[in-house]
Design an enzyme around this catalytic site. Structure first.
Site, PDB file in Angstrom:
ATOM      1  N   ASN A   9       0.874  -1.153   0.035  1.00 12.28           N
ATOM      2  CA  ASN A   9      -0.001  -0.015   0.044  1.00 12.28           C
ATOM      3  C   ASN A   9       1.214   1.279  -0.006  1.00 12.28           C
ATOM      4  OD1 ASN A   9      -1.616   2.192   0.420  1.00 12.28           O
ATOM      5  ND2 ASN A   9      -2.313   1.468   2.555  1.00 12.28           N
ATOM      6  N   TRP A  10       1.137   1.791  -1.250  1.00 10.88           N
ATOM      7  CA  TRP A  10       1.878   3.009  -1.202  1.00 10.88           C
ATOM      8  C   TRP A  10       1.295   4.014  -0.602  1.00 10.88           C
ATOM      9  CZ3 TRP A  10       3.560   3.269  -7.221  1.00 10.88           C
ATOM     10  CH2 TRP A  10       4.625   1.839  -7.503  1.00 10.88           C
ATOM     11  N   LYS A  11       0.159   4.285  -0.233  1.00  6.27           N
ATOM     12  CA  LYS A  11      -0.557   5.417   0.405  1.00  6.27           C
ATOM     13  C   LYS A  11      -0.131   6.635  -0.740  1.00  6.27           C
ATOM     14  CE  LYS A  11      -0.397   3.067   4.937  1.00  6.27           C
ATOM     15  NZ  LYS A  11      -0.201   3.208   6.070  1.00  6.27           N
ATOM     16  N   HIS A  95      -9.462   1.126   4.935  1.00  8.63           N
ATOM     17  CA  HIS A  95      -8.200   1.343   5.769  1.00  8.63           C
ATOM     18  C   HIS A  95      -8.414   2.286   6.883  1.00  8.63           C
ATOM     19  CE1 HIS A  95      -4.171   2.618   6.587  1.00  8.63           C
ATOM     20  NE2 HIS A  95      -3.846   1.465   5.751  1.00  8.63           N
ATOM     21  N   GLU A  97      -6.934   4.746   7.800  1.00  5.65           N
ATOM     22  CA  GLU A  97      -6.687   6.016   7.571  1.00  5.65           C
ATOM     23  C   GLU A  97      -8.092   6.619   7.066  1.00  5.65           C
ATOM     24  OE1 GLU A  97      -2.756   5.515   5.521  1.00  5.65           O
ATOM     25  OE2 GLU A  97      -2.010   5.045   7.700  1.00  5.65           O
ATOM     26  N   GLU A 167      -5.290  -4.918  10.775  1.00 12.09           N
ATOM     27  CA  GLU A 167      -4.177  -3.646  10.774  1.00 12.09           C
ATOM     28  C   GLU A 167      -4.601  -3.222  12.145  1.00 12.09           C
ATOM     29  OE1 GLU A 167      -2.481  -2.696   6.536  1.00 12.09           O
ATOM     30  OE2 GLU A 167      -3.749  -1.238   7.137  1.00 12.09           O
ATOM     31  N   GLY A 173       2.665   2.462  11.028  1.00 11.68           N
ATOM     32  CA  GLY A 173       3.647   3.445  10.743  1.00 11.68           C
ATOM     33  C   GLY A 173       4.272   3.734  12.101  1.00 11.68           C
ATOM     34  N   SER A 212       3.564  -2.142  10.308  1.00 15.85           N
ATOM     35  CA  SER A 212       5.028  -2.100  10.465  1.00 15.85           C
ATOM     36  C   SER A 212       5.699  -3.518  10.279  1.00 15.85           C
ATOM     37  CB  SER A 212       5.595  -1.713  11.918  1.00 15.85           C
ATOM     38  OG  SER A 212       5.006  -0.375  12.074  1.00 15.85           O
ATOM     39  N   GLY A 233       2.965  -1.247   4.261  1.00 17.00           N
ATOM     40  CA  GLY A 233       3.159   0.215   3.872  1.00 17.00           C
ATOM     41  C   GLY A 233       4.259   0.813   3.440  1.00 17.00           C
ATOM     42  N   GLY A 234       4.970   1.574   4.760  1.00 14.71           N
ATOM     43  CA  GLY A 234       6.227   1.944   4.365  1.00 14.71           C
ATOM     44  C   GLY A 234       7.326   1.091   3.688  1.00 14.71           C
TER      45      GLY A 234
HETATM   46  P1  13P Z   1       3.215   0.307   7.607  1.00 12.83           P
HETATM   47  O1  13P Z   1       3.781  -0.768   7.183  1.00 12.83           O
HETATM   48  O2  13P Z   1       3.833   1.624   7.160  1.00 12.83           O
HETATM   49  O3  13P Z   1       3.099   0.291   9.257  1.00 12.83           O
HETATM   50  O4  13P Z   1       1.499   0.616   7.130  1.00 12.83           O
HETATM   51  C1  13P Z   1       0.869  -0.420   7.265  1.00 12.83           C
HETATM   52  C2  13P Z   1      -0.542  -0.081   6.442  1.00 12.83           C
HETATM   53  O5  13P Z   1      -1.182   0.831   6.851  1.00 12.83           O
HETATM   54  C3  13P Z   1      -0.695  -0.790   5.088  1.00 12.83           C
HETATM   55  O6  13P Z   1      -1.956  -0.498   4.654  1.00 12.83           O
END
Ligand code: 13P
Length: 251
Positions: A9-11, A95, A97, A167, A173, A212, A233-234
């Site tokens: 997930n590149w966000k 998600h 967010e 999640e 994050g 994470s 994510g990251g």
């Molecule tokens: P991180 O891997 O950056 O913690 O993010 C997880 C995430 O929200 C994937 O959708």
């Protein structure tokens, strides 16, 4: 048999130049690995170029959100039909967010999930508790409510055409990954809850862990019996990290 899966997930990250560099390395790093499923979920404007880059690879692609509506006067929204035009096979819905920052409640998330399925796109449905909810010991209740909204609208059978991502919000994050056993407990709770409604669907349901996940903790997480891979994510923005995580799912 459930197949392991890793989705990035590149966000809201990337650019044409950065995406090309990242994908070139990821494509090369995953070449020939066909046991697990790999997916990249990119921002809308890049879907066309990502389709071009990935179409003859073993990596599928998708979006990070979608409208629950088919078409109409919904300024700024993107429909499932539009995602299909760019070959999206997956879309992330719910998600944390989106829930926390853009006011998406369980009902809206369920409608997005349904819209995706109607279009033949596999929703990756995110569920998870905040730190306050975990500390108040209502994790299971929160997740049950998040799933119930979807099941009420679409029926438990719909889960055979979906992926769930657990999640925990406190792990996203933050660098505070859930311990493998902590995540496993919630995954087992999700699977057993669905098994009460339909055992065959529960058995085949792919449940990803997100929060994470890094190259150095992926293998331990993915070794747990109910963790079928990760939503990343990251670390999905760093080719070497993402490739290592995908390889951990492949073994
Ligand atoms: P991180 O891997 O950056 O913690 O993010 C997880 C995430 O929200 C994937 O959708």
């Amino acid at each position: 048999m459930r197949r392991k899966m890793v989705a990035g997930n590149w966000k809201m990250h990337g650019s044409l130049v950065e995406n090309k560099r990242l994908l070139d390395a990821v494509i090369a790093g995953l070449d020939g690995l066909n046991e697990a499923r790999f997916v990249v979920c990119a921002p809308y404007p890049y879907l066309s170029s990502i389709q071009n880059a990935l179409q003859s690879t073993n990596i599928a692609w998708g979006a990070q959100n979608v409208s629950q509506f088919e078409k109409g006067a919904y300024t700024g929204e993107v429909s499932t039909t539009m995602l299909k035009d760019f070959g999206c096979r997956y879309v992330i819905v719910g998600h944390s967010e989106r829930r926390a920052l853009f006011g998406e409640n369980n009902f809206i998330v369920a409608e997005k999930y349904l819209a995706a399925q109607r279009a033949g796109i596999t929703p990756i449905l995110c569920v998870g508790e905040t730190l306050e909810q975990r500390e108040a010991e209502i994790t299971e209740q929160v997740i049950e409510e998040q799933l119930a909204a979807v099941i009420e609208l679409t029926g438990v059978e719909s889960l055979s055409q979906s992926v769930i991502a657990y999640e925990p919000v406190w792990a996203i994050g933050t660098g505070k990954t859930a311990l493998p056993q902590q995540a496993q407990d919630v995954h087992a709770f999700i699977r057993s809850g669905i098994a009460k409604k339909n055992a065959a669907i529960a058995k085949e349901l792919v449940i990803l862990y997100g929060g994470s996940v890094k190259a150095n903790n992926a293998a331990d997480l993915f070794a747990m019996p109910d963790i079928d891979g990760g939503l990343i994510g990251g670390a999905s923005l760093v080719a070497s990290e993402f490739v290592s995580i995908c390889r951990a799912a492949h073994h």
